[in-house]
Design a protein around this motif. Structure first.
Motif, PDB file in Angstrom:
ATOM      1  N   GLU A 557      14.292 -50.491  81.588  1.00 28.70           N
ATOM      2  CA  GLU A 557      15.369 -49.506  81.412  1.00 28.70           C
ATOM      3  C   GLU A 557      15.995 -49.131  82.751  1.00 28.70           C
ATOM      4  OE1 GLU A 557      13.538 -46.308  79.337  1.00 28.70           O
ATOM      5  OE2 GLU A 557      13.483 -47.350  77.408  1.00 28.70           O
ATOM      6  N   LEU A 558      15.171 -49.118  83.786  1.00 25.88           N
ATOM      7  CA  LEU A 558      15.677 -48.783  85.119  1.00 25.88           C
ATOM      8  C   LEU A 558      16.439 -49.948  85.745  1.00 25.88           C
ATOM      9  CD1 LEU A 558      12.550 -46.829  86.385  1.00 25.88           C
ATOM     10  CD2 LEU A 558      14.833 -45.870  86.060  1.00 25.88           C
ATOM     11  N   GLN A 559      16.077 -51.183  85.360  1.00 26.10           N
ATOM     12  CA  GLN A 559      16.765 -52.377  85.871  1.00 26.10           C
ATOM     13  C   GLN A 559      17.027 -53.332  84.689  1.00 26.10           C
ATOM     14  OE1 GLN A 559      14.331 -53.946  89.092  1.00 26.10           O
ATOM     15  NE2 GLN A 559      15.465 -52.746  90.599  1.00 26.10           N
ATOM     16  N   PRO A 560      17.978 -52.978  83.835  1.00 28.70           N
ATOM     17  CA  PRO A 560      18.166 -53.750  82.596  1.00 28.70           C
ATOM     18  C   PRO A 560      18.682 -55.166  82.815  1.00 28.70           C
ATOM     19  CG  PRO A 560      19.886 -52.074  82.854  1.00 28.70           C
ATOM     20  CD  PRO A 560      18.870 -51.803  83.909  1.00 28.70           C
ATOM     21  N   ASP A 561      19.240 -55.460  83.971  1.00 26.32           N
ATOM     22  CA  ASP A 561      19.791 -56.804  84.202  1.00 26.32           C
ATOM     23  C   ASP A 561      18.829 -57.704  84.968  1.00 26.32           C
ATOM     24  OD1 ASP A 561      22.167 -56.048  82.951  1.00 26.32           O
ATOM     25  OD2 ASP A 561      22.997 -55.249  84.817  1.00 26.32           O
ATOM     26  N   ASP A 562      17.610 -57.260  85.177  1.00 25.42           N
ATOM     27  CA  ASP A 562      16.645 -58.032  85.965  1.00 25.42           C
ATOM     28  C   ASP A 562      15.827 -58.909  85.017  1.00 25.42           C
ATOM     29  OD1 ASP A 562      14.516 -59.012  87.472  1.00 25.42           O
ATOM     30  OD2 ASP A 562      14.458 -57.226  88.746  1.00 25.42           O
ATOM     31  N   PRO A 563      15.988 -60.246  85.089  1.00 27.57           N
ATOM     32  CA  PRO A 563      15.246 -61.118  84.160  1.00 27.57           C
ATOM     33  C   PRO A 563      13.736 -61.067  84.391  1.00 27.57           C
ATOM     34  CG  PRO A 563      16.369 -62.411  85.840  1.00 27.57           C
ATOM     35  CD  PRO A 563      16.864 -61.020  85.989  1.00 27.57           C
ATOM     36  N   GLU A 564      13.308 -60.783  85.630  1.00 27.58           N
ATOM     37  CA  GLU A 564      11.883 -60.687  85.927  1.00 27.58           C
ATOM     38  C   GLU A 564      11.251 -59.521  85.161  1.00 27.58           C
ATOM     39  OE1 GLU A 564       8.488 -62.212  87.667  1.00 27.58           O
ATOM     40  OE2 GLU A 564      10.520 -62.993  87.963  1.00 27.58           O
ATOM     41  N   ARG A 565      11.952 -58.395  85.108  1.00 21.79           N
ATOM     42  CA  ARG A 565      11.448 -57.237  84.381  1.00 21.79           C
ATOM     43  C   ARG A 565      11.339 -57.565  82.873  1.00 21.79           C
ATOM     44  NH1 ARG A 565       9.873 -55.504  88.746  1.00 21.79           N
ATOM     45  NH2 ARG A 565      11.266 -54.426  90.175  1.00 21.79           N
ATOM     46  N   ARG A 566      12.333 -58.263  82.355  1.00 18.83           N
ATOM     47  CA  ARG A 566      12.332 -58.586  80.923  1.00 18.83           C
ATOM     48  C   ARG A 566      11.208 -59.582  80.595  1.00 18.83           C
ATOM     49  NH1 ARG A 566      15.962 -57.161  77.321  1.00 18.83           N
ATOM     50  NH2 ARG A 566      17.437 -56.502  78.942  1.00 18.83           N
ATOM     51  N   TYR A 567      10.978 -60.517  81.492  1.00 15.29           N
ATOM     52  CA  TYR A 567       9.888 -61.482  81.285  1.00 15.29           C
ATOM     53  C   TYR A 567       8.531 -60.781  81.283  1.00 15.29           C
ATOM     54  CZ  TYR A 567       6.202 -64.590  82.960  1.00 15.29           C
ATOM     55  OH  TYR A 567       5.003 -65.233  83.143  1.00 15.29           O
ATOM     56  N   ARG A 568       8.341 -59.858  82.209  1.00 17.83           N
ATOM     57  CA  ARG A 568       7.048 -59.179  82.314  1.00 17.83           C
ATOM     58  C   ARG A 568       6.817 -58.251  81.113  1.00 17.83           C
ATOM     59  NH1 ARG A 568       4.606 -59.508  87.250  1.00 17.83           N
ATOM     60  NH2 ARG A 568       3.900 -57.335  87.327  1.00 17.83           N
ATOM     61  N   GLY A 577       0.480 -57.911  70.737  1.00 19.80           N
ATOM     62  CA  GLY A 577       0.687 -58.460  69.397  1.00 19.80           C
ATOM     63  C   GLY A 577       2.102 -58.290  68.884  1.00 19.80           C
ATOM     64  N   GLN A 578       3.034 -57.965  69.761  1.00 18.70           N
ATOM     65  CA  GLN A 578       4.425 -57.762  69.359  1.00 18.70           C
ATOM     66  C   GLN A 578       5.201 -59.069  69.587  1.00 18.70           C
ATOM     67  OE1 GLN A 578       5.864 -54.307  71.494  1.00 18.70           O
ATOM     68  NE2 GLN A 578       4.036 -53.107  70.995  1.00 18.70           N
ATOM     69  N   THR A 579       4.869 -60.071  68.785  1.00 21.34           N
ATOM     70  CA  THR A 579       5.390 -61.418  69.032  1.00 21.34           C
ATOM     71  C   THR A 579       6.908 -61.486  68.927  1.00 21.34           C
ATOM     72  OG1 THR A 579       3.326 -62.343  68.143  1.00 21.34           O
ATOM     73  CG2 THR A 579       5.241 -63.820  68.290  1.00 21.34           C
ATOM     74  N   LYS A 580       7.464 -60.888  67.903  1.00 20.94           N
ATOM     75  CA  LYS A 580       8.902 -60.946  67.702  1.00 20.94           C
ATOM     76  C   LYS A 580       9.655 -60.336  68.879  1.00 20.94           C
ATOM     77  CE  LYS A 580      12.570 -59.421  64.541  1.00 20.94           C
ATOM     78  NZ  LYS A 580      12.870 -58.662  63.288  1.00 20.94           N
ATOM     79  N   GLU A 581       9.212 -59.157  69.307  1.00 21.31           N
ATOM     80  CA  GLU A 581       9.862 -58.484  70.422  1.00 21.31           C
ATOM     81  C   GLU A 581       9.687 -59.278  71.719  1.00 21.31           C
ATOM     82  OE1 GLU A 581       7.781 -57.169  68.330  1.00 21.31           O
ATOM     83  OE2 GLU A 581       8.680 -55.392  67.387  1.00 21.31           O
ATOM     84  N   ALA A 582       8.497 -59.840  71.902  1.00 21.35           N
ATOM     85  CA  ALA A 582       8.236 -60.616  73.105  1.00 21.35           C
ATOM     86  C   ALA A 582       9.161 -61.838  73.169  1.00 21.35           C
ATOM     87  CB  ALA A 582       6.780 -61.053  73.147  1.00 21.35           C
ATOM     88  N   LEU A 583       9.311 -62.537  72.028  1.00 23.00           N
ATOM     89  CA  LEU A 583      10.161 -63.721  71.996  1.00 23.00           C
ATOM     90  C   LEU A 583      11.616 -63.343  72.284  1.00 23.00           C
ATOM     91  CD1 LEU A 583      10.296 -66.754  71.500  1.00 23.00           C
ATOM     92  CD2 LEU A 583      10.578 -66.287  69.046  1.00 23.00           C
ATOM     93  N   GLU A 584      12.044 -62.243  71.737  1.00 20.39           N
ATOM     94  CA  GLU A 584      13.414 -61.787  71.989  1.00 20.39           C
ATOM     95  C   GLU A 584      13.645 -61.511  73.480  1.00 20.39           C
ATOM     96  OE1 GLU A 584      16.255 -57.948  70.853  1.00 20.39           O
ATOM     97  OE2 GLU A 584      14.578 -58.505  69.535  1.00 20.39           O
ATOM     98  N   ASN A 585      12.676 -60.881  74.114  1.00 25.80           N
ATOM     99  CA  ASN A 585      12.841 -60.535  75.532  1.00 25.80           C
ATOM    100  C   ASN A 585      12.716 -61.744  76.447  1.00 25.80           C
ATOM    101  OD1 ASN A 585      13.435 -57.699  75.960  1.00 25.80           O
ATOM    102  ND2 ASN A 585      11.505 -57.278  74.916  1.00 25.80           N
ATOM    103  N   VAL A 586      11.830 -62.682  76.125  1.00 20.80           N
ATOM    104  CA  VAL A 586      11.718 -63.849  76.992  1.00 20.80           C
ATOM    105  C   VAL A 586      12.976 -64.713  76.885  1.00 20.80           C
ATOM    106  CG1 VAL A 586      10.556 -65.472  75.414  1.00 20.80           C
ATOM    107  CG2 VAL A 586      10.099 -65.556  77.876  1.00 20.80           C
TER     108      VAL A 586
END
Length: 612
Positions: A557-568, A577-586
């Motif tokens: 939320e603090l760095q929404p355009d950072d792909p590293e943050r989204r990957y982590r 166990g949040q597979t759907k959300e994880a796949l969306e973010n990766v």
């Protein structure tokens, strides 16, 4: 001291009001008038030598110190006769003058003090009190003359020293005022003295001296002026959490004091509590629209919240109120640049640095705007011009920094070497020498310069932080951890040290302490994405994936355009166990494929895609 009670003057003399400035160093004192620091204990000092004649005057002094004014005057008057020794007459006149002053008759009191000096020119207490009366009446030149004469007679006169400090402070001769107050401080300075001298230390940026002078940190319920002065010093020393405790207590005692409110907002901003800082400053500037320092600080707080348009409005108001004040112009230029008006910011700042009263800081901001716009060559020329206009290590360090940004490391080394040849222990140049060596991969040289820098300022956090960071970058994690711990002993709330040590301990497997440190760092710097990320990583390794997801979401939320943050975040969601959300973010991370962990992200995507 056989005085005609100096302490009796305690409540009559006020310091002039000191207004606050935006800079923490200039937040010297509360906006209320301050009592001059005259301690009742001073009455006990005995600098006179009446020897066996002391019993003659002691009853008058005892009556005066007990508040029995008429009795004191009567006893003293009986001592005045043609056959009485001059030094006894001097003390008697001193007593009568003090009584008259306490009864609201300063002119009559002054005449008695003059008669005291006529009887004994060395009656320095009478000389001092003539200075106090002159100060109270606004006759500063006379007050200074009396104070200096009293000190010439008796250099160990604390009241005269403090009086002189007050006068010099009124004249804005801060360094001389500090020296005078220090001379009158003694071994156990009063609260009033601590407030007065600490205020001036703060103005000069001598925050460690203020904290040393104050001693034990005041607590809620203590004198609010001391809480304020201590809080300002704590802000300046980087102790944001401690500063907030002091300033919150001062604000509770004096909720309407605008200088305390301003200092509290600065502390909130530095502690990362930006919403609270903005709310306080918006309220403060609404109640007092002409409070330039508060408008300027509001602009800075907006900038910290990445709201340059709001910052520009506030700073334009501040600049309009004080159009020749560089600080407001500088911040306005910064706001314009952040809002995307680079050309406007450059024009404003270029005009500002053309003024005769321009400073190196003004030139540096102008050059920084150029650098942020990719005009590194123009910025370099600005710094080279500054080196001619403001010769010295600070200008050399700034030019070296610009050259390093352009990867002109050989040129940077020449500038640094020339500067160090003239000032071999300059912190700025040693810092740049270390950073340039790091950029060139010369880690041993980088660490050597950082060690020298840290040795020059053993109590300062930044040099030790640089040394710890370089040691960590060199691969010596164990020694880096030792250095971070040493830094935290000096600055327990230092967010970078807390964060970096937490990251090292997470990597080494000391998870319990890593989570504790990362949690502290998050509390100190809640608006820092890297700190939130470190906490998430520690929680993930502590097998607390749900908590890790919360922290990683905050980082994103603090760095929404950072792909590293989204990957982590996706990693934490997978563990939770949040597979759907994880796949969306990766997938969102891989939409920007050029980041350090892109290969690992693709592997995570494949792994998640294979799950039912």
């Amino acid at each position: 001291m056989l005085v005609a009670s100096m302490a009796a003057f305690h409540s009559r003399f006020l310091f002039p009001v000191l207004s606050a400035s935006l800079a923490v160093a200039m937040l010297g004192a509360p906006s209320h008038a301050r009592v001059m620091p005259f301690d009742p204990a001073d009455r006990s000092r005995d600098f006179l030598s009446l020897q066996d004649r002391r019993p003659l005057v002691q009853p008058a002094l005892d009556a005066l110190n007990a508040g029995r004014l008429d009795e004191a005057a009567s006893i003293a008057a009986a001592l005045i006769s043609p056959g009485t020794a001059p030094d006894i007459v001097a003390v008697a006149r001193d007593v009568i003058g003090t009584v008259l002053f306490q009864k609201g008759q300063p002119d009559a009191a002054a005449k008695e003090f003059e008669l005291s000096l006529a009887a004994n020119p060395n009656q320095f207490t009478a000389m001092t009190k003539l200075g106090l009366i002159a100060f109270d009446q606004g006759r500063m030149q006379d007050a200074e003359s009396f104070a200096r004469k009293a000190l010439a007679i008796q250099p160990l006169n604390p009241i005269a020293s403090r009086l002189l400090g007050s006068i010099l402070e009124e004249k804005n001769d801060v360094d001389a005022a500090i020296a005078a107050y220090e001379a009158g401080a003694g071994d156990t300075p009063s609260t009033e003295l601590k407030v007065a001298l600490g205020s001036l230390y703060n103005q000069r940026g001598r925050f460690a001296d203020t904290l040393r002078l104050v001693g034990k940190t005041p607590q809620a319920g203590d004198d609010w002026r001391l809480l304020f002065v201590t809080g300002v010093a704590q802000v300046g020393a980087g102790q944001a959490a401690a500063a907030l405790a002091s300033l919150d207590a001062a604000r509770s005692a004096q909720p309407d004091d605008q200088n305390i409110a301003l200092a509290q907002a600065i502390a909130q901003r530095r502690a990362g509590r930006l919403d609270e800082a903005v709310a306080n400053l918006e309220k403060l500037t609404a109640s007092k629209p002409d409070f330039t320092a508060a408008l300027q600080e509001l602009g800075i707080a907006y900038l910290a919240r990445q709201e340059p348009d709001k910052a520009r409005v506030a700073l334009e108001k501040a600049a309009a109120q004080k159009p020749r004040e560089s600080a407001a112009q500088r911040d306005l230029g910064r706001a314009m640049a952040m809002a995307g008006d680079i050309d406007g910011a450059a024009r404003l700042l270029k005009e500002m640095i053309a003024r005769p009263n321009a400073t190196l800081a003004d030139v540096s901001l102008f050059a920084a705007v150029l650098e942020n716009n990719g005009q590194f060559g123009d910025a370099e020329q600005a710094y080279r011009d500054a080196l001619k206009r403001f010769p010295g290590p600070a200008s050399s360090a700034r030019l070296a920094s610009n050259l390093a940004l352009q990867q002109k490391y050989a040129d940077a080394r020449v500038v640094i070497s020339d500067g160090l040849a003239k000032t071999p222990d300059d912190p700025g140049l040693l810092n740049m020498a270390s950073l340039v060596a790091q950029r060139e991969g010369r880690m041993a040289d980088a660490i050597a310069s950082a060690k020298k820098l840290a040795a020059l300022a053993p109590s300062a956090p930044q040099p030790l932080l640089l040394l710890a960071s370089l040691t960590q970058a060199s691969g010596d994690a164990a020694q880096a951890a030792v250095l971070y711990r040493s830094l935290l002993e000096r600055a327990p709330d230092h967010p970078v040290a807390l964060n970096n040590l937490a990251a090292l301990l997470t990597a080494s497997g000391d998870i319990t302490e890593a989570v504790a440190l990362a949690t502290r760092a998050r509390a100190v710097a809640p608006q820092n994405a890297a700190v939130a990320d470190t906490l998430g990583a520690a929680l993930l390794k502590a097998n607390r994936p749900a908590d890790a997801v919360v922290a990683m979401k905050a980082a994103l939320e603090l760095q929404p355009d950072d792909p590293e943050r989204r990957y982590r975040l996706a990693l934490a969601q997978e563990a939770a166990g949040q597979t759907k959300e994880a796949l969306e973010n990766v997938r969102g991370a891989l939409a920007q494929p050029d980041f350090p962990n892109a290969a690992a992200a693709r592997a995570l995507q494949a792994r998640l895609g294979a799950k039912p």
